[in-house]
Write a protein that holds these residues in place. Structure first.
Motif, PDB file in Angstrom:
ATOM      1  N   ASN A   1       0.851  -1.197   0.000  1.00 38.98           N
ATOM      2  CA  ASN A   1       0.000   0.000   0.000  1.00 38.98           C
ATOM      3  C   ASN A   1       0.883   1.242   0.000  1.00 38.98           C
ATOM      4  N   ILE A   2       0.640   2.127  -0.957  1.00 40.41           N
ATOM      5  CA  ILE A   2       1.394   3.379  -1.021  1.00 40.41           C
ATOM      6  C   ILE A   2       0.419   4.540  -1.168  1.00 40.41           C
ATOM      7  N   GLU A   3       0.909   5.716  -0.899  1.00 39.58           N
ATOM      8  CA  GLU A   3       0.071   6.900  -1.050  1.00 39.58           C
ATOM      9  C   GLU A   3      -0.105   7.218  -2.532  1.00 39.58           C
ATOM     10  N   SER A   4      -1.337   7.490  -2.936  1.00 40.43           N
ATOM     11  CA  SER A   4      -1.590   7.840  -4.333  1.00 40.43           C
ATOM     12  C   SER A   4      -0.870   9.143  -4.671  1.00 40.43           C
ATOM     13  N   PRO A   5      -0.131   9.162  -5.791  1.00 42.30           N
ATOM     14  CA  PRO A   5       0.604  10.384  -6.141  1.00 42.30           C
ATOM     15  C   PRO A   5      -0.341  11.528  -6.497  1.00 42.30           C
ATOM     16  N   GLU A   6       0.060  12.725  -6.126  1.00 40.69           N
ATOM     17  CA  GLU A   6      -0.734  13.899  -6.476  1.00 40.69           C
ATOM     18  C   GLU A   6      -0.549  14.192  -7.960  1.00 40.69           C
ATOM     19  N   LEU A   7      -1.645  14.538  -8.630  1.00 43.67           N
ATOM     20  CA  LEU A   7      -1.569  14.788 -10.065  1.00 43.67           C
ATOM     21  C   LEU A   7      -0.858  16.098 -10.377  1.00 43.67           C
TER      22      LEU A   7
END
Length: 356
Positions: free
Chosen positions: A19-25
């Motif tokens: 599980n990783i943090e979703s990258p900011e667009l």
């Protein structure tokens, strides 16, 4: 947070959920949420040849020794900072075994999408292209993901063989004929009513009846019957990469083997490139190269049209030989992938992971 499946790059049957943090667009990017994807022996080949061919490069994990295996499926644009790609667009294409993918989309006048992210620009174009699928049904999505990439390879193999006048062969021997790519090739070869060659399927004894029932081969032999192959001008198309089988076949056919094509490594645990083979040296068949050749010769769109028609012909009768098994949630993927990697999966089944 975003969930993904990591595969040990040295021991490809080992997986772990991460599980990783979703990258900011960033400006010009779009976020796609996967709805469903297929898992086949093709994905095992991607892992087994991840370094040699570069499949680990498409979706880098940034975790040392761990890679993300590519899959074919459908995803929806859930967030977009790219003016040309609207939220809600559903795209079929090449994805990571994960819940999400961020792309840098470039949209053509026909609506097709290409990911032009820096790390993908030098990778084969066919894997970077995404096709809008509108409001297709889950059943349509599942069959497309299961069969399109495999049958496209089957058709390109048959086209490549025809392009090379079948190397003058009296018999085309298809290894791992029970695989979807193998059976597709047998079916496309059988469409040639003017052929002067025989189609011989090689498979395990357990899958022999299944391959015979497809009706595309002139004869079917098990791997331990290689010594029964006729001594005539031959081409071997190897989907499995089993070194022992390949060695036995090369030794038996000797100088009558005119070409040996390596396509897949579904029998990755029996793959050994150091084995010395008699006769011709195996050559790797890379489907994107045949696509590029035909696009140069036939112009844009023609090879894609022919592939589409060919896939449709075989897919229409897929229910005769394929049972689609749908598994819910990304957490189901490791077990399915593990069965495929260990060779215990039933060739009659096609496995889909559904995330919505």
């Amino acid at each position: 947070m975003m969930q993904r499946i990591l595969v040990d790059q040295q021991q490809i049957t080992k997986t772990q959920t991460d599980n990783i943090e979703s990258p900011e667009l960033k400006e010009g990017e779009a976020r796609l949420a996967l709805e469903s994807f297929a898992l086949t022996a093709n994905n095992v080949t991607y892992a087994a040849s991840g370094f040699a061919i570069g499949y680990w490069k498409f979706f880098p994990s940034t975790v040392t020794g761990q890679g993300i295996v590519p899959v074919w499926g459908v995803a929806k644009v859930v967030e977009s900072r790219a003016g040309t790609l609207k939220e809600g667009t559903r795209l079929y294409g090449f994805y990571p075994m994960a819940e999400q993918l961020v792309i840098t989309p470039e949209v053509s006048s026909r609506g097709n999408v290409t990911d032009v992210a820096a790390h993908r620009r030098d990778l084969p174009a066919v894997y970077n292209s995404y096709v809008p699928v509108g409001d297709s049904t889950p059943e349509q999505d599942h069959l497309r993901a299961l069969l399109q990439p495999l049958l496209a390879t089957s058709y390109l193999l048959s086209d490549w063989l025809d392009d090379n006048a079948y190397f003058g062969a009296d018999q085309i021997i298809v290894g791992s004929a029970s695989s979807k790519t193998g059976l597709g090739l047998c079916k496309y070869l059988a469409e040639n009513k003017k052929r002067s060659f025989k189609i011989i399927g090689l498979t395990s004894d357990a899958n022999r009846g299944f391959v015979e029932g497809l009706g595309a081969c002139d004869s079917v032999l098990s791997y331990d019957e290689i010594a029964q192959l006729p001594h005539g001008a031959s081409v071997y198309v190897d989907m499995a990469g089993n070194a022992q089988v390949k060695s036995a076949l090369h030794s038996h056919l000797g100088a009558t083997l005119k070409h040996s094509a390596a396509v897949g490594i579904s029998h990755w645990d029996a793959f050994n490139p150091e084995v010395v083979l008699e006769g011709v040296k195996p050559e790797f068949f890379f489907a994107p190269a045949q696509i590029a050749k035909r696009r140069d010769e036939w112009g844009p769109g023609e090879i894609d049209r022919r592939i589409g028609e060919a896939v449709q012909r075989v897919s229409l009768k897929a229910s005769d030989w394929l049972t689609v098994k749908v598994h819910q949630g990304l957490s189901a993927a490791p077990a399915v992938y593990g069965a495929l990697a260990s060779g215990t999966a039933d060739p009659r089944e096609g496995h889909v992971i559904r995330l919505v």
